[in-house]
Scaffold this motif. Sequence first.
Motif, PDB file in Angstrom:
ATOM      1  N   ASN A 119      18.922  44.688  92.963  1.00 39.10           N
ATOM      2  CA  ASN A 119      20.136  43.989  93.332  1.00 39.10           C
ATOM      3  C   ASN A 119      19.950  42.478  93.212  1.00 39.10           C
ATOM      4  O   ASN A 119      18.887  41.944  93.511  1.00 39.10           O
ATOM      5  CB  ASN A 119      20.524  44.340  94.776  1.00 39.10           C
ATOM      6  CG  ASN A 119      20.921  45.792  94.924  1.00 39.10           C
ATOM      7  OD1 ASN A 119      21.419  46.395  93.989  1.00 39.10           O
ATOM      8  ND2 ASN A 119      20.698  46.348  96.110  1.00 39.10           N
ATOM      9  N   LYS A 120      21.011  41.815  92.798  1.00 38.35           N
ATOM     10  CA  LYS A 120      20.958  40.365  92.709  1.00 38.35           C
ATOM     11  C   LYS A 120      21.019  39.762  94.116  1.00 38.35           C
ATOM     12  O   LYS A 120      21.785  40.233  94.959  1.00 38.35           O
ATOM     13  CB  LYS A 120      22.135  39.845  91.888  1.00 38.35           C
ATOM     14  CG  LYS A 120      22.165  40.293  90.443  1.00 38.35           C
ATOM     15  CD  LYS A 120      23.391  39.720  89.748  1.00 38.35           C
ATOM     16  CE  LYS A 120      23.458  40.154  88.291  1.00 38.35           C
ATOM     17  NZ  LYS A 120      24.652  39.610  87.607  1.00 38.35           N
TER      18      LYS A 120
ATOM     19  N   ARG B 238      22.305  37.682  97.052  1.00 37.05           N
ATOM     20  CA  ARG B 238      23.670  37.239  97.337  1.00 37.05           C
ATOM     21  C   ARG B 238      23.645  35.888  98.034  1.00 37.05           C
ATOM     22  O   ARG B 238      22.998  35.711  99.065  1.00 37.05           O
ATOM     23  CB  ARG B 238      24.409  38.254  98.205  1.00 37.05           C
ATOM     24  CG  ARG B 238      24.587  39.621  97.551  1.00 37.05           C
ATOM     25  CD  ARG B 238      25.863  40.274  98.032  1.00 37.05           C
ATOM     26  NE  ARG B 238      27.029  39.519  97.606  1.00 37.05           N
ATOM     27  CZ  ARG B 238      28.132  39.362  98.349  1.00 37.05           C
ATOM     28  NH1 ARG B 238      28.187  39.878  99.556  1.00 37.05           N
ATOM     29  NH2 ARG B 238      29.161  38.673  97.886  1.00 37.05           N
TER      30      ARG B 238
ATOM     31  N   THR C 177      24.611  31.763  88.621  1.00 37.62           N
ATOM     32  CA  THR C 177      25.002  33.093  88.135  1.00 37.62           C
ATOM     33  C   THR C 177      24.205  33.460  86.891  1.00 37.62           C
ATOM     34  O   THR C 177      23.746  34.599  86.740  1.00 37.62           O
ATOM     35  CB  THR C 177      26.503  33.131  87.828  1.00 37.62           C
ATOM     36  OG1 THR C 177      27.251  32.840  89.017  1.00 37.62           O
ATOM     37  CG2 THR C 177      26.922  34.502  87.308  1.00 37.62           C
TER      38      THR C 177
ATOM     39  N   SER D 294      24.051  36.393  92.691  1.00 36.64           N
ATOM     40  CA  SER D 294      25.445  36.731  92.946  1.00 36.64           C
ATOM     41  C   SER D 294      25.997  35.695  93.919  1.00 36.64           C
ATOM     42  O   SER D 294      25.504  35.567  95.039  1.00 36.64           O
ATOM     43  CB  SER D 294      25.558  38.141  93.551  1.00 36.64           C
ATOM     44  OG  SER D 294      26.892  38.431  93.901  1.00 36.64           O
TER      45      SER D 294
ATOM     46  N   GLU E 105      31.024  39.734 105.231  1.00 44.11           N
ATOM     47  CA  GLU E 105      30.000  40.179 104.295  1.00 44.11           C
ATOM     48  C   GLU E 105      28.618  39.673 104.717  1.00 44.11           C
ATOM     49  O   GLU E 105      28.506  38.715 105.489  1.00 44.11           O
ATOM     50  CB  GLU E 105      30.306  39.674 102.881  1.00 44.11           C
ATOM     51  CG  GLU E 105      31.662  40.124 102.353  1.00 44.11           C
ATOM     52  CD  GLU E 105      31.881  39.694 100.921  1.00 44.11           C
ATOM     53  OE1 GLU E 105      30.951  39.850 100.106  1.00 44.11           O
ATOM     54  OE2 GLU E 105      32.982  39.200 100.610  1.00 44.11           O
TER      55      GLU E 105
ATOM     56  N   PHE F 222      24.922  38.104 103.431  1.00 43.95           N
ATOM     57  CA  PHE F 222      24.352  37.295 102.363  1.00 43.95           C
ATOM     58  C   PHE F 222      22.849  37.171 102.570  1.00 43.95           C
ATOM     59  O   PHE F 222      22.349  37.249 103.694  1.00 43.95           O
ATOM     60  CB  PHE F 222      24.995  35.907 102.333  1.00 43.95           C
ATOM     61  CG  PHE F 222      26.477  35.938 102.069  1.00 43.95           C
ATOM     62  CD1 PHE F 222      26.958  35.940 100.763  1.00 43.95           C
ATOM     63  CD2 PHE F 222      27.385  35.995 103.114  1.00 43.95           C
ATOM     64  CE1 PHE F 222      28.316  35.983 100.519  1.00 43.95           C
ATOM     65  CE2 PHE F 222      28.749  36.037 102.877  1.00 43.95           C
ATOM     66  CZ  PHE F 222      29.215  36.035 101.573  1.00 43.95           C
ATOM     67  N   ASP F 223      22.128  36.958 101.477  1.00 45.99           N
ATOM     68  CA  ASP F 223      20.686  36.778 101.554  1.00 45.99           C
ATOM     69  C   ASP F 223      20.317  35.340 101.883  1.00 45.99           C
ATOM     70  O   ASP F 223      19.269  35.079 102.473  1.00 45.99           O
ATOM     71  CB  ASP F 223      20.031  37.177 100.223  1.00 45.99           C
ATOM     72  CG  ASP F 223      20.235  38.653  99.918  1.00 45.99           C
ATOM     73  OD1 ASP F 223      19.816  39.482 100.738  1.00 45.99           O
ATOM     74  OD2 ASP F 223      20.826  38.968  98.877  1.00 45.99           O
TER      75      ASP F 223
END
Length: 227
Positions: free
Chosen positions: A2-3, A5, A24, A29, A46, A48-49
């Motif tokens: 996964n990218k 975030r 990007t 992401s 949401e 986020f990282d």
Amino acid sequence: MNKPRILYLEDDPDLGEITTDMLTRMNFSIMWVNNGTEGLEAIMKENFDIIIADIMMPQLDGYSFLKQIRDMNNHTPLILISARVLTEDVLKGFSLGADDYMRKPFSIEELSARIHRILKRSSPKTNSSNNIIIGSYEYNHSTYKLTYKDKEIMLSPRSGEILYRLATSKDGFLPRKETLLELWGDDHFFNGRSLDVFISKLRKYLSEDPRISIINIRATGYRLIVS
């Protein structure tokens, strides 16, 4: 895979568009918002990282945004970005819970490198059942949770890493230069001052147990002592 975030807060449309496009392309992401109020709405909905936030924004500036999410017990790693260069501006950011601080103008390559360094440091760790006892405290380095009796404190990834190094190093000694190079990437003045801020916050977190102290070893580092 996964990218990562990223929530990106920037009110300058040109800089925001360029930075979003280039990150990007680097396989991140990105959710780009224009102010701190929209940023708060985003983190309510949401996960986020990492968060990148400009300080000078309308409606809710970067400092206020940072304070509010930390008050909400949200410890998502955060990089503050600003054209402000005064030492007190940098230290204010770290005292509110920022994990890093970059000055404008900045290179996307350096920003990407700092993001990767923070994500690597804050990624889930193995052996989560191995808690560390520090006086009357218990620290879980997997979750960054510091527990004292029935009180729980969620540390930021950077605070957690510094405490882990203090608690597990030989004789409780944390070398200043080595820590700056490994966690910040260089040992210049501003990073050294930010390390001092994190140490001060750890002293406050550990203050419930009078047997615990973190002392300065002049010009060389810090030592954790449990008497």
